[in-house]
Enzyme design. Structure first.
Site, short mmCIF file in Angstrom:
data_model
loop_
_atom_site.label_atom_id
_atom_site.label_comp_id
_atom_site.label_asym_id
_atom_site.label_seq_id
_atom_site.Cartn_x
_atom_site.Cartn_y
_atom_site.Cartn_z
N CYS A 168 0.83 -1.20 0.00
CA CYS A 168 0.00 0.00 0.00
C CYS A 168 0.87 1.27 0.00
O CYS A 168 1.51 1.55 -1.00
CB CYS A 168 -0.99 -0.03 1.15
SG CYS A 168 -2.42 1.04 0.88
N HIS A 188 -4.20 -4.90 0.17
CA HIS A 188 -3.84 -5.41 1.49
C HIS A 188 -3.94 -6.94 1.50
O HIS A 188 -5.02 -7.49 1.71
CB HIS A 188 -4.79 -4.83 2.55
CG HIS A 188 -4.53 -3.39 2.86
ND1 HIS A 188 -3.78 -2.99 3.93
CD2 HIS A 188 -4.89 -2.26 2.21
CE1 HIS A 188 -3.71 -1.67 3.95
NE2 HIS A 188 -4.37 -1.21 2.91
N GLU A 226 -3.05 -8.95 3.72
CA GLU A 226 -3.45 -9.44 5.05
C GLU A 226 -4.95 -9.34 5.26
O GLU A 226 -5.50 -9.99 6.16
CB GLU A 226 -2.71 -8.65 6.14
CG GLU A 226 -3.27 -7.28 6.45
CD GLU A 226 -2.98 -6.23 5.40
OE1 GLU A 226 -3.58 -5.13 5.49
OE2 GLU A 226 -2.16 -6.49 4.49
#
Length: 387
Positions: free
Chosen positions: A276, A362, A364
């Site tokens: 990001c 992202h 995660e």
């Protein structure tokens, strides 16, 4: 601007039809935008006023993670899904030690749990963050899509003067002029994991989410989290096997120090992952430009295609800025590796010779839920090969 204030929808129904009585409301309030648009609503967060750039999140779930994501620092989050609060908060799912958003805008504030400590409203109230319900958030999302990013403010309960509210919205500092990374980054180094034989990953924390650390730890590595002011000598210590530049809030054009640090890591050649804001910093270090999107990408349903494999994955995203792919110098060794299928914006970079990869989304967050986790697999595999 001289646009006269307008009310975003007809008079509201009863407060208890908008805010679940188990949540409790604090009375009428306004959401005012800098272009003169005003929405009336019911306050249910902290009894204060606060403003920032409005960003729209299309996720149906994940509001706890959104509230505690440091990347939302300085922003007022608008949730398009109409029912927010219909499951309880789990403390272990917080992404940082506190919420960072400036305010929350929802259509209906619900409560699926009786335990006050597990309610989203309690998290907001305990951290002085206002929230407003009763807003037609989908109409607001369309307004922002048509007009681009706008500053806005949630007024304190009982403040319902639209002219004054619009003036306050216009006085909110511009997003580009604020240093949010300095607000969210830690001041000290911390270590996670005590297996001395495990590879060590150094993460520069520009606004780190807890799930990134968890995702790396599940792959058998130790983690060292470093402040954004870290220098190259500390980051590239001999015991470090790989480096991660974390996500974070704000404009990478303000971050000359981190960009210089990224150049040092690229020159060093160790496995390097940018996520990001970290992706944007690496892009600038490689010689590309970054540019603010007309309206950012926020949500859990963005399709991204890998140009090397053709694989399409569903991704979670939260950013205002893109790397401009056609300004990436060929001499840098980097190429665009992934693109957003909605608008063809750059979603990833890879180096031709070095074990360096960046992603704009992202991994995660994993809304697929497993689509993007291979990012961490590739990074850890590169560390083990490089050992």
């Amino acid at each position: 601007m001289t646009t006269p204030p307008t009310v975003g929808h007809p008079p509201l129904p009863r407060a208890d039809a908008i805010v679940d009585p188990r949540v409790g409301d604090a009375g009428p309030a306004l959401l005012a935008l800098e272009d003169g648009t005003v929405f009336s609503g019911i306050a249910f967060g902290a009894p204060v006023a606060s403003g920032g750039d409005l960003v729209v999140n299309t996720s149906q779930t994940g509001y706890q993670e959104i509230a505690t994501d440091p990347s939302y620092a300085g922003q007022v989050v608008v949730m398009t899904y109409p029912l927010i609060g219909n499951y309880g908060r789990l403390h272990d799912d917080d992404q940082s030690e506190r919420p960072w958003l400036r305010g929350l805008v929802v259509a209906h504030a619900t409560a699926a749990v009786l335990d006050d400590a597990r309610q989203l409203a309690t998290l907001l109230r305990s951290n002085d963050i206002p929230a407003i319900a009763g807003v037609d958030t989908r109409a607001l999302a369309r307004h922002l899509r048509a007009n681009g990013c706008l500053r806005g403010i949630i007024t304190e309960p009982g403040m319902t003067d639209p002219d004054r509210a619009v003036a306050l919205a216009r006085a909110v500092p511009r997003w580009e002029d604020q240093d949010f990374v300095a607000e969210v980054s830690p001041a000290v180094v911390r270590e996670v994991g005590d297996d001395a034989a495990a590879p060590l990953v150094a993460i520069v924390d520009f606004g780190l989410k807890a799930n990134i650390v968890r995702s790396l730890r599940r792959r058998g590595v130790r983690v060292r989290v470093l402040p954004h002011t870290t220098g190259a000598a500390e980051l590239l210590a001999p015991d470090v096997a790989g480096i991660v530049f974390s996500p974070g809030p704000g404009d990478p054009a303000r971050l000359d120090g981190p960009v210089a640090l990224a150049r040092a890591v690229i020159d060093d050649g160790r496995p390097f992952l940018g996520i990001c804001l970290g992706h944007q910093i690496v892009g600038r270090a490689a010689g590309a430009e970054t540019r603010r999107l007309r309206f950012g990408h926020h949500g859990a349903n963005h399709p991204v295609q890998d140009l090397d494999t053709g694989y399409v994955q569903v991704t979670a995203q939260n950013h205002e800025v893109q790397v401009v792919g056609d300004r990436l110098p060929a001499s840098s060794g980097f190429r665009v590796s992934q693109v957003n299928l909605n608008d063809r914006s750059v979603e990833g970079l890879r180096h031709a010779e070095k074990p360096i990869e960046t992603v704009q989304y992202h991994p995660e967050g994993a809304p697929g839920p497993l689509d993007a986790l291979a990012v961490f697999d590739r990074f850890v595999d590169a560390m083990r090969r490089d050992a």
